[in-house]
Design a protein around this motif. Sequence first.
Motif, mmCIF file in Angstrom:
data_model
loop_
_atom_site.group_PDB
_atom_site.id
_atom_site.type_symbol
_atom_site.label_atom_id
_atom_site.label_comp_id
_atom_site.label_asym_id
_atom_site.label_seq_id
_atom_site.Cartn_x
_atom_site.Cartn_y
_atom_site.Cartn_z
ATOM 1 N N SER A 17 5.984 -10.018 4.847
ATOM 2 C CA SER A 17 4.709 -9.307 4.933
ATOM 3 C C SER A 17 4.624 -8.143 3.968
ATOM 4 N N GLY A 18 5.699 -7.835 3.268
ATOM 5 C CA GLY A 18 5.694 -6.730 2.324
ATOM 6 C C GLY A 18 6.780 -6.906 1.290
ATOM 7 N N VAL A 19 6.776 -6.029 0.296
ATOM 8 C CA VAL A 19 7.751 -6.100 -0.779
ATOM 9 C C VAL A 19 8.073 -4.683 -1.223
ATOM 10 N N ALA A 20 9.295 -4.474 -1.676
ATOM 11 C CA ALA A 20 9.747 -3.173 -2.159
ATOM 12 C C ALA A 20 10.573 -3.380 -3.422
ATOM 13 N N GLY A 257 7.383 -6.244 -11.724
ATOM 14 C CA GLY A 257 6.665 -5.219 -12.464
ATOM 15 C C GLY A 257 5.214 -5.588 -12.731
ATOM 16 N N GLU A 258 4.939 -6.857 -12.974
ATOM 17 C CA GLU A 258 3.560 -7.277 -13.231
ATOM 18 C C GLU A 258 2.707 -7.133 -11.973
ATOM 19 N N GLN A 259 3.274 -7.474 -10.808
ATOM 20 C CA GLN A 259 2.514 -7.314 -9.567
ATOM 21 C C GLN A 259 2.208 -5.840 -9.296
ATOM 22 N N TRP A 260 3.198 -4.993 -9.532
ATOM 23 C CA TRP A 260 2.975 -3.558 -9.332
ATOM 24 C C TRP A 260 1.904 -3.037 -10.290
ATOM 25 N N ALA A 261 1.950 -3.450 -11.546
ATOM 26 C CA ALA A 261 0.964 -2.988 -12.513
ATOM 27 C C ALA A 261 -0.441 -3.466 -12.149
ATOM 28 N N ALA A 269 -3.376 0.259 -2.690
ATOM 29 C CA ALA A 269 -2.388 1.143 -2.072
ATOM 30 C C ALA A 269 -0.964 0.725 -2.419
ATOM 31 N N VAL A 270 -0.163 1.717 -2.834
ATOM 32 C CA VAL A 270 1.262 1.549 -3.095
ATOM 33 C C VAL A 270 1.982 2.769 -2.539
ATOM 34 N N LEU A 285 13.374 5.834 -7.440
ATOM 35 C CA LEU A 285 11.989 5.741 -6.954
ATOM 36 C C LEU A 285 11.763 4.330 -6.434
ATOM 37 N N THR A 286 11.345 4.218 -5.176
ATOM 38 C CA THR A 286 11.086 2.925 -4.539
ATOM 39 C C THR A 286 9.594 2.777 -4.312
ATOM 40 N N ALA A 287 9.026 1.678 -4.773
ATOM 41 C CA ALA A 287 7.606 1.357 -4.564
ATOM 42 C C ALA A 287 7.508 0.179 -3.607
ATOM 43 N N SER A 288 6.604 0.260 -2.662
ATOM 44 C CA SER A 288 6.434 -0.804 -1.668
ATOM 45 C C SER A 288 4.961 -0.990 -1.371
#
Length: 542
Positions: A17-20, A257-261, A269-270, A285-288
């Motif tokens: 349900s999520g990714v980090a 990285g492409e999904q985050w961008a 929201a991130v 630094l952790t992005a989720s």
Amino acid sequence: MGGLRELASPFVAVGPSGVAVRDRLRHLTAEDEHVLRLVGDHLDTVASRDLKVRCAVGLDHDSEGWAARKRAVTGVSSSRWAGSITKATHDQWALARRSQLAHIRTLEAGVRMIAHRLSLPVGEKGGKHAPGGYASRREWHAKSRRLYLLTDRLQVARADWEAGRVYVVRGGKRLLNTRHHLDAAQLTEEQWRTRWQAERRFLQADGESGKRFGNETIRVTPEGEVSLKLPAPLAYLANAPHGRYVLASRVRFAHRGEQWADRISANRAVAYRIHEDTARGRWYLTASWTMPAVRTVPLGTVRAGGLVGVDTNADHLAAWRLDTHGNPVGAPRRFGYDLSGSAGHRDAQVRHALIRLLHWARRHHLALAIEDLDFTGETTREKHGRRKRFRRLISGMPVARLRARLVSMAAELGIPVVAVDPAYTSRWGAQHWQKPLTSKSRKATRHDAAAVAIGRRALGHPVRRRTAPPPHDRSDRAGHRTVQAPPGIPGREGTRPRVPGPRTRSVPPGRGAKAGDQDTQHRSGRPAEHESWQQDPLRLSI
């Protein structure tokens, strides 16, 4: 089949349900690290006070109380930091409640097991489903004292649960207890203090859709520039407009990285978290972000082309490919891993074994079938007693982490995962499949046979394979006869049906296939010495 529990139906596991993702903050200046520590320590004090207020309220918490807490936190930080702190406090309290309930269930299981074993005579042997009495009078006495201890703990835990009272340690209870065992942990007091402060710092912020780059508190631009909103008491440290501090480091997420961008470009929201690794002297630094629920593939579609049965063990994954009829195809595969060493080494071993398994399954365009394992109630010493090796074995298996990683990695590769009930797979697999799959050039192990049993259960077939009829006669003297039939056929586990006809004596005289001409039953073809006759039915009345 008496005494066996009812098996749960197989199902297709739901994806993550999520990714980090995480990246290192390189080339930070001394001023950057100083500001991060000041901000984290200040927010740690605020978060600790908010958690104290939340725990004191207990079960009487409501939306008005939440709003009052948020206003109090806003005065010493900012409105955005206040939202992240109160949300994290609520999640931490809820996690403590779930852990408290799990602890109560563990204590209840221990009390029941000790009480059962104490009720049996000393030295009585146990069965397959329940252990026997204790081995000696000394052990019986020690366990009777432990029963009173666990009962007291259970009463205290139940009282806390009913009152909504939880115990939370910001920074971790394990690290707190390490303070009393610095020599065993090979740490100095200064090293422990540095690590304790790093774990307690609060530098995390929830994202918000519609805001610039998906997060106004900790902002990361598509170019990798990282900036954070300073709390009101530390606004004098700002080096950018609007009370913000820009770090000298630049981040670039290699994984996803492409999904985050795409998300930050669309202002979705991130959430971000900044953390210091004191052992390595690095900042990360952790992005989720959350992922929409993906509709699972129907179970019938997954079964159409066969699948791979996977048996989870303490040091390897045993896998065997099965066709749609439940027959093993090819040779078994084994994907080993070493769970000794540090946590990072163990995690890398698990990921390496899983990626090899998934690549092999993708080459054959097959789904995976695994056991829905849960060893939370199987690792207690109250159930297994002196079987320390077995307890250590099942405690060392990374069941939850392996299952979560397998489902997540399989979802990325588009491989469905079918979860089945693990009951009796190892026992029945060894009973019905280990010997038939063993040849002069290949020796099948119990784990290989268990993989076949898991795959057959996922396909909807019974684990038991077809057996030969008894060697004696038509009676079941040599054992119960089975027939090979697809699922849903009534009586598929029953005895072999008799073929109708005079030679089997299963039909009345004169009702067989050749009852009209009795001469045909003589090989010579000559008529019988007696005439062909048929008995008249008996009269029921005169």
